[in-house]
Enzyme design. Structure first.
Site, mmCIF file in Angstrom:
data_model
loop_
_atom_site.group_PDB
_atom_site.id
_atom_site.type_symbol
_atom_site.label_atom_id
_atom_site.label_comp_id
_atom_site.label_asym_id
_atom_site.label_seq_id
_atom_site.Cartn_x
_atom_site.Cartn_y
_atom_site.Cartn_z
ATOM 1 N N SER A 105 0.817 -1.214 0.000
ATOM 2 C CA SER A 105 0.000 0.000 0.000
ATOM 3 C C SER A 105 0.848 1.260 0.000
ATOM 4 O O SER A 105 0.433 2.295 -0.532
ATOM 5 C CB SER A 105 -0.939 0.001 1.217
ATOM 6 O OG SER A 105 -1.905 -1.022 1.107
ATOM 7 N N ASP A 164 -1.783 4.307 8.818
ATOM 8 C CA ASP A 164 -1.765 3.265 7.809
ATOM 9 C C ASP A 164 -1.330 3.887 6.482
ATOM 10 O O ASP A 164 -1.537 5.080 6.239
ATOM 11 C CB ASP A 164 -3.148 2.635 7.689
ATOM 12 C CG ASP A 164 -3.081 1.218 7.177
ATOM 13 O OD1 ASP A 164 -2.426 0.388 7.829
ATOM 14 O OD2 ASP A 164 -3.686 0.930 6.136
#
Length: 634
Positions: A105, A164
């Site tokens: 990611s 994140d």
């Protein structure tokens, strides 16, 4: 003196009557060319909404659609423009000569947010030959940073923690994606700490960005990290206190507090829910159910996904509610526009865990958020909405039927399958809402050999969908770096190729007066919706207007000349960024020509403002539309 211009032939443009928000649904059949053509808008958007389903590849979307019922398409199925996006990252050497087909990611959001590739685990930072070395931040300006430079409001909504990779990649530049707090950075990113003269940990950079609106999870982490800056007023303070003191954030921790915010005029909002790394999930999951198991159990079709009944009792807003509130706050009294990123982050988490029910539930929740964005876009057509994923995930949809063999095994009975016919890895067979069987398989890690419960990303292209100004640019196969000009409001409007087709008006030539030169709009005739009268000649419509006009002269009226092959009623609209700023109605006489003026007010940019004149004529039970392009200057 105005020029006397003979308008005996005008081009008819290739624009359908469908609006920019037209949905092109899955499986409806029929002719779609007009609907898609009507959705094309080359103008620069005022607002951009980037929606990322983390790990939401084609398999994840298909599984969610199948579980919900094939007679109930997803909201994302209605976006008119679709393409495929490649997502590879750079290889470990950092030389740029090798690549990794399976991104994480961090490298994926870097490519989208900055338009530049990097290696695994890096956030909006350049590569290095040593993967542990600090790369160069120069040139890695993110879309959210660019929006703030343009004076636009910014928002970042996620179902996971702010640190994140996907939400953090828009706001932080870091060599290692897990340098969350000052203490984490001191251990693994020492050269990038503020104490060492660097930008600080991921959370410090997020706070320093002063993003107008942050909505996510991981509440406890702000009390877990402390500022390490001896001799300063912030030394020893928690990250929560630093957010309040250094950036003026209103720190909110409950659903009611967040949904009760009336405006961003009183300062930026930092809304963070749940608890970090506890038995209470950072963000509650939409569904409950059993994770995938070895083949013998996972092949049984007795599992059903259950709605998480305790969700409403927890002080966490669902992602669609957060999306709706974010759009309200970002757009209120805002003439400059906004950039908003929305992430369905837990889709990836549950695919890693081979948790089919929870993966599907999070995908359906994200789709509801897509619906909120599309509802907003329908009312604000100057908004570009892009829906995509950062990478593919492990889940595959497998046949739930017995293999075709001379002596077929008993359906649903794993004991009757040979070892060769059993799927590898972990599986889970579900009953969908319409009673069908849906089997998902996960086989990217050797759980029996290593004890790992974590499935891995896969190297596939991902789907991308869009609607709004410049949405057509995502069609075909693109790379994730190609999104950057769209996300940063930098792509200039394109022009249609010169394929002018002249329409000759029957009857005697008609002279009308138009200031400036006559302008024909390129394009080919496209029929609008018609109610054909048997034996009636086809209605043809054309429009002419000056190529340029001063904004001050618009107040007196934009001169528009309409020509049609039959007399009838005409509606004239002047549009800016897909929004109608002035309109009027008139009648085209039996001679088939009409000159009108449409008054409008606007403040053009220094380099000019693109306008579109749209004329719709109805005559003899037929309706046709034509457009012309005009640039308004100071």
């Amino acid at each position: 003196m105005p020029r006397r211009t003979l308008l005996t032939g005008l081009a008819v443009t290739a624009v359908a009557v469908a609006g920019a928000g037209t949905a092109v649904a899955v499986g409806t059949g029929g002719e779609r060319s007009a609907a898609i053509a009507g959705a094309v808008d080359p103008s620069v958007p005022k607002n951009v909404i980037l929606m990322i389903g983390d790990g939401m590849g084609d398999s994840e979307i298909t599984a969610a659609r199948a579980y919900q019922g094939l007679d109930k398409p997803l909201r994302m199925d209605g976006l008119p423009f679709r393409g495929a996006m490649t997502v590879h990252s750079l290889g470990r050497t950092g030389s740029g000569t090798t690549y990794d087909p399976v991104p994480d990611s961090a490298s994926a959001i870097t490519a989208m947010a900055t338009g530049r590739k990097t290696q695994l685990n890096r956030l909006s930072q350049g590569p290095a030959d040593d993967p542990k070395a600090v790369g160069d931040n120069a040139g890695y300006v993110t879309a959210m940073e660019r929006a703030k430079q343009l004076g636009k409001r910014t928002g970042n909504v996620t179902t996971v923690d702010f640190n994140d990779a996907t939400p953090a990649g828009q706001l932080a530049h870091m060599s290692y994606r897990e340098c969350f707090t000052p203490q984490d950075a001191a251990k693994d990113c020492a050269k990038e700490t503020k104490k060492a003269g660097g930008p600080g940990s991921i959370y410090e950079q997020i706070i320093d960005s002063k993003t107008d609106l942050m909505v996510g999870s991981g509440r406890d982490i702000l009390n877990r990290g402390t500022i390490d800056l001896p001799g300063t007023e912030h030394d020893g303070k928690s990250l929560e206190q630093y957010a309040k003191d250094a950036s003026g954030y209103r720190y909110l921790t409950t659903k009611d507090q967040f949904l009760g915010v009336k405006s961003l005029k009183d300062g930026p909002v930092f809304a963070q829910f749940g608890l970090w790394n506890t038995d209470k999930s950072s963000h509650p999951r939409e569904f409950q159910g059993s994770p995938g198991t070895k083949a013998d159990e996972g092949l049984r079709d007795d599992d059903t996904c259950k709605v998480n009944e305790t969700y409403p009792e927890q002080e966490v807003p669902r992602i669609d509610a957060s999306t709706e509130k974010a759009l309200q706050l970002l757009s209120e009294d805002n003439d400059k526009g906004f950039f908003l990123q929305i992430e369905g982050g837990a889709i990836d988490d549950e695919a890693h865990a081979a948790h089919a029910c929870l993966q599907i539930g999070e995908t359906l929740a994200f789709d509801r958020a897509v619906g909120k964005a599309l509802d907003y876009q329908a009312k604000h057509p100057d908004t570009l909405v892009i829906v995509t994923a950062d990478h593919g995930q492990a889940g595959q949809i497998l046949s739930a039927e017995a293999p075709q063999m001379p002596t077929p095994p008993v359906a649903g009975d794993p004991a009757s399958l040979s070892e060769d016919d059993k799927p590898a890895g972990r599986t889970r067979t579900l009953r969908t809402k319409d009673g069908s069987r849906l089997r998902l398989g996960y086989a990217t890690s050797n759980r029996s050999a290593t004890g790992s419960k974590r499935e891995r990303h896969v190297g596939v292209q991902v789907p991308i969908m869009a609607v709004g100004p410049q949405a057509a640019n995502i069609m075909g196969t693109i790379d994730n770096t190609d999104l950057y000009p769209l996300l940063t409001f930098a792509k200039q409007p394109s022009e249609l190729p010169d394929t002018t087709k002249t329409v000759t008006v029957s009857g005697p030539a008609t002279t009308v007066t138009t200031p400036g030169p006559a302008v024909t709009t390129p394009g080919a005739p496209v029929p609008g919706p018609t109610r054909e009268v048997p034996g009636a000649p086809a209605l043809q419509v054309g429009v002419a207007a000056p190529r340029t006009i001063r904004a001050a002269d618009l107040r007196a009226g934009l001169p528009v000349s309409i020509v049609a092959t039959r007399g009838g009623r005409a509606t004239v609209q002047v549009q800016q960024h897909g929004r109608t700023i002035a309109s009027g109605r008139t009648t085209v006489g039996t001679k088939g020509a009409k000159a009108v003026r449409v008054k409008a007010r606007l403040k053009p940019a220094a380099r000019g403002t693109a306008l579109r004149v749209r004329v719709t004529v109805t005559a003899g039970g037929q309706t046709r539309t034509a457009t012309a392009a005009v640039t308004a200057r100071r």
